[in-house]
Design a protein around this motif. Structure first.
Motif, PDB file in Angstrom:
ATOM      1  N   GLU A 199       0.813  -1.200   0.000  1.00  0.00           N
ATOM      2  CA  GLU A 199       0.000   0.000   0.000  1.00  0.00           C
ATOM      3  C   GLU A 199       0.858   1.266   0.000  1.00  0.00           C
ATOM      4  N   TYR A 200       2.153   1.122   0.165  1.00  0.00           N
ATOM      5  CA  TYR A 200       3.042   2.273   0.220  1.00  0.00           C
ATOM      6  C   TYR A 200       4.006   2.294  -0.961  1.00  0.00           C
ATOM      7  N   ALA A 201       3.669   1.542  -1.986  1.00  0.00           N
ATOM      8  CA  ALA A 201       4.440   1.648  -3.222  1.00  0.00           C
ATOM      9  C   ALA A 201       4.054   2.965  -3.902  1.00  0.00           C
ATOM     10  N   ASN A 202       4.828   3.349  -4.896  1.00  0.00           N
ATOM     11  CA  ASN A 202       4.578   4.591  -5.632  1.00  0.00           C
ATOM     12  C   ASN A 202       4.603   5.806  -4.711  1.00  0.00           C
ATOM     13  N   TRP A 203       5.654   5.915  -3.898  1.00  0.00           N
ATOM     14  CA  TRP A 203       5.798   7.073  -3.030  1.00  0.00           C
ATOM     15  C   TRP A 203       5.912   8.342  -3.860  1.00  0.00           C
ATOM     16  N   PRO A 204       5.361   9.437  -3.353  1.00  0.00           N
ATOM     17  CA  PRO A 204       5.220  10.636  -4.183  1.00  0.00           C
ATOM     18  C   PRO A 204       6.534  11.344  -4.474  1.00  0.00           C
ATOM     19  N   VAL A 205       6.568  11.948  -5.645  1.00  0.00           N
ATOM     20  CA  VAL A 205       7.696  12.757  -6.110  1.00  0.00           C
ATOM     21  C   VAL A 205       7.158  14.147  -6.420  1.00  0.00           C
ATOM     22  N   VAL A 206       7.941  15.171  -6.123  1.00  0.00           N
ATOM     23  CA  VAL A 206       7.539  16.536  -6.446  1.00  0.00           C
ATOM     24  C   VAL A 206       8.493  17.104  -7.495  1.00  0.00           C
ATOM     25  N   ALA A 207       7.968  17.971  -8.362  1.00  0.00           N
ATOM     26  CA  ALA A 207       8.775  18.629  -9.385  1.00  0.00           C
ATOM     27  C   ALA A 207       9.167  20.008  -8.867  1.00  0.00           C
ATOM     28  N   LEU A 208      10.437  20.164  -8.507  1.00  0.00           N
ATOM     29  CA  LEU A 208      10.915  21.474  -8.064  1.00  0.00           C
ATOM     30  C   LEU A 208      11.024  22.429  -9.244  1.00  0.00           C
ATOM     31  N   TYR A 209      11.442  21.908 -10.379  1.00  0.00           N
ATOM     32  CA  TYR A 209      11.443  22.607 -11.653  1.00  0.00           C
ATOM     33  C   TYR A 209      11.032  21.585 -12.700  1.00  0.00           C
ATOM     34  N   ASP A 210      10.931  22.016 -13.951  1.00  0.00           N
ATOM     35  CA  ASP A 210      10.575  21.072 -15.002  1.00  0.00           C
ATOM     36  C   ASP A 210      11.576  19.933 -15.093  1.00  0.00           C
ATOM     37  N   TRP A 211      12.805  20.200 -14.727  1.00  0.00           N
ATOM     38  CA  TRP A 211      13.875  19.229 -14.955  1.00  0.00           C
ATOM     39  C   TRP A 211      14.435  18.645 -13.668  1.00  0.00           C
ATOM     40  N   LEU A 212      13.920  19.075 -12.513  1.00  0.00           N
ATOM     41  CA  LEU A 212      14.463  18.628 -11.236  1.00  0.00           C
ATOM     42  C   LEU A 212      13.359  17.999 -10.387  1.00  0.00           C
ATOM     43  N   MET A 213      13.498  16.703 -10.103  1.00  0.00           N
ATOM     44  CA  MET A 213      12.520  15.971  -9.309  1.00  0.00           C
ATOM     45  C   MET A 213      13.110  15.638  -7.941  1.00  0.00           C
ATOM     46  N   MET A 214      12.218  15.476  -6.942  1.00  0.00           N
ATOM     47  CA  MET A 214      12.659  15.131  -5.594  1.00  0.00           C
ATOM     48  C   MET A 214      11.614  14.246  -4.938  1.00  0.00           C
ATOM     49  N   LEU A 215      12.066  13.233  -4.213  1.00  0.00           N
ATOM     50  CA  LEU A 215      11.141  12.466  -3.390  1.00  0.00           C
ATOM     51  C   LEU A 215      10.454  13.402  -2.407  1.00  0.00           C
ATOM     52  N   ASN A 216       9.161  13.230  -2.208  1.00  0.00           N
ATOM     53  CA  ASN A 216       8.430  14.075  -1.266  1.00  0.00           C
ATOM     54  C   ASN A 216       8.682  13.555   0.148  1.00  0.00           C
ATOM     55  N   VAL A 217       9.899  13.824   0.636  1.00  0.00           N
ATOM     56  CA  VAL A 217      10.363  13.249   1.896  1.00  0.00           C
ATOM     57  C   VAL A 217       9.492  13.698   3.066  1.00  0.00           C
ATOM     58  N   LYS A 218       9.090  14.954   3.098  1.00  0.00           N
ATOM     59  CA  LYS A 218       8.286  15.459   4.212  1.00  0.00           C
ATOM     60  C   LYS A 218       6.956  14.718   4.289  1.00  0.00           C
ATOM     61  N   TYR A 219       6.298  14.526   3.148  1.00  0.00           N
ATOM     62  CA  TYR A 219       5.011  13.809   3.161  1.00  0.00           C
ATOM     63  C   TYR A 219       5.199  12.367   3.606  1.00  0.00           C
ATOM     64  N   ILE A 220       6.249  11.721   3.112  1.00  0.00           N
ATOM     65  CA  ILE A 220       6.502  10.329   3.482  1.00  0.00           C
ATOM     66  C   ILE A 220       6.779  10.218   4.976  1.00  0.00           C
ATOM     67  N   ASN A 221       7.532  11.171   5.518  1.00  0.00           N
ATOM     68  CA  ASN A 221       7.816  11.182   6.955  1.00  0.00           C
ATOM     69  C   ASN A 221       6.557  11.462   7.775  1.00  0.00           C
ATOM     70  N   ASP A 222       5.867  12.554   7.436  1.00  0.00           N
ATOM     71  CA  ASP A 222       4.752  13.021   8.253  1.00  0.00           C
ATOM     72  C   ASP A 222       3.511  12.145   8.131  1.00  0.00           C
ATOM     73  N   SER A 223       3.208  11.695   6.912  1.00  0.00           N
ATOM     74  CA  SER A 223       1.952  10.981   6.681  1.00  0.00           C
ATOM     75  C   SER A 223       2.094   9.469   6.747  1.00  0.00           C
ATOM     76  N   LEU A 224       3.247   8.945   6.368  1.00  0.00           N
ATOM     77  CA  LEU A 224       3.415   7.496   6.328  1.00  0.00           C
ATOM     78  C   LEU A 224       4.301   6.985   7.453  1.00  0.00           C
ATOM     79  N   GLY A 225       5.046   7.877   8.097  1.00  0.00           N
ATOM     80  CA  GLY A 225       5.849   7.472   9.243  1.00  0.00           C
ATOM     81  C   GLY A 225       7.158   6.806   8.907  1.00  0.00           C
ATOM     82  N   TYR A 226       7.651   6.973   7.669  1.00  0.00           N
ATOM     83  CA  TYR A 226       8.927   6.365   7.278  1.00  0.00           C
ATOM     84  C   TYR A 226      10.009   7.435   7.226  1.00  0.00           C
ATOM     85  N   TYR A 227      11.140   7.136   7.840  1.00  0.00           N
ATOM     86  CA  TYR A 227      12.269   8.055   7.873  1.00  0.00           C
ATOM     87  C   TYR A 227      13.476   7.373   7.226  1.00  0.00           C
TER      88      TYR A 227
END
Length: 257
Positions: A59-87
């Motif tokens: 149920e926790y596959a496909n963890w979210p990614v955010v687009a900081l720019y069109d060409w720069l992606m980042m794992l949505n670490v804050k959401y994964i930490n705060d909402s899913l409890g994984y650090y």
């Protein structure tokens, strides 16, 4: 996680115990390593059985990614930490480029995707890209997952990136649209760079980003096959986004001193 419940029975009696997980969890094992969630035992002495549960990892596959720019992606670490409890730290992250279909983590025979970046929350598409295709991050949560027993690897969302879009040809089959070109793609500050091979019958938006992802220039053109790119910038690698009705393109040029 487990809940305490005591039952008093007569010596020699048979009793059935059952481990029922909360929503979002699954039974793992009993404290005596029995793997049956429901079991019948004969009691001859005081004894304690602890049922262990873990999160349902799928149920926790496909963890979210955010687009900081069109060409720069980042794992949505804050959401994964705060909402899913994984650090987890960046050293637990590896980015992959898909070969064929994304790897099936439960089947080692299918593992052929190519690792491209190790130890980073970020995927820099415009600057480190060696090809086009689909990308994802694989996160190792086996050693640091906020006490959760769910171990192993989690995948991020699949990111599709292409330097040119696809259009439909006269035969109905997919064919690559005509791609614009930068000539040259390596130049010195102030030298002329031409963006050519544009569609003259289309309104085209051109956006330039500096090495830090900041937008430094925008222009719009229609009826021109070639435009001149301003190179009065600091040295570095610049991304050029070209958007028109027939295609979306990502190109880059390098300015040297």
């Amino acid at each position: 996680m487990h809940a305490n419940q005591q039952t008093v029975v007569n010596c020699g009696d048979w009793v059935t115990i059952k481990a029922t997980p909360f929503e979002g969890y699954q039974f793992e094992h009993w404290s005596d390593d029995d793997l049956n969630a429901e079991r019948t035992i004969q009691v001859f002495e005081d004894v304690t059985y602890i049922a262990y549960f873990s999160r349902k990892c799928e149920e926790y596959a496909n963890w979210p990614v955010v687009a900081l720019y069109d060409w720069l992606m980042m794992l949505n670490v804050k959401y994964i930490n705060d909402s899913l409890g994984y650090y987890f730290g960046p050293e637990q992250v590896t980015w992959y480029q898909v070969v064929g279909e994304p790897d099936d983590l439960s089947n080692p025979d299918s593992w052929n995707d190519i690792p491209i970046i190790n130890g980073s929350y970020y995927l820099t598409l415009g600057q480190n890209l060696t090809g086009t295709g689909d990308y994802y991050a694989l996160i190792d949560v086996s050693s640091n997952s906020s006490g959760h027993l769910c171990s192993g690897y989690m995948c991020s969302e699949l990111i599709s990136y292409s330097s040119s879009s696809m259009t439909t040809g006269d035969n109905g089959m997919n064919a690559p649209s005509r791609a614009p070109k930068l000539m040259p793609s390596v130049a010195k500050n102030g030298e002329v760079i031409r963006l050519t091979n544009l569609e003259v019958n289309e309104l085209t938006d051109i956006t330039i980003y500096d090495p830090n992802g900041r937008r430094v220039s925008m222009m719009q053109t229609e009826g021109e096959h070639t435009v001149v790119i301003d190179t009065d910038f600091m040295p570095g690698c610049y991304l050029v986004k070209v958007d028109s009705p027939s295609g979306h393109f990502s190109l880059k040029f390098i300015l040297s001193r």
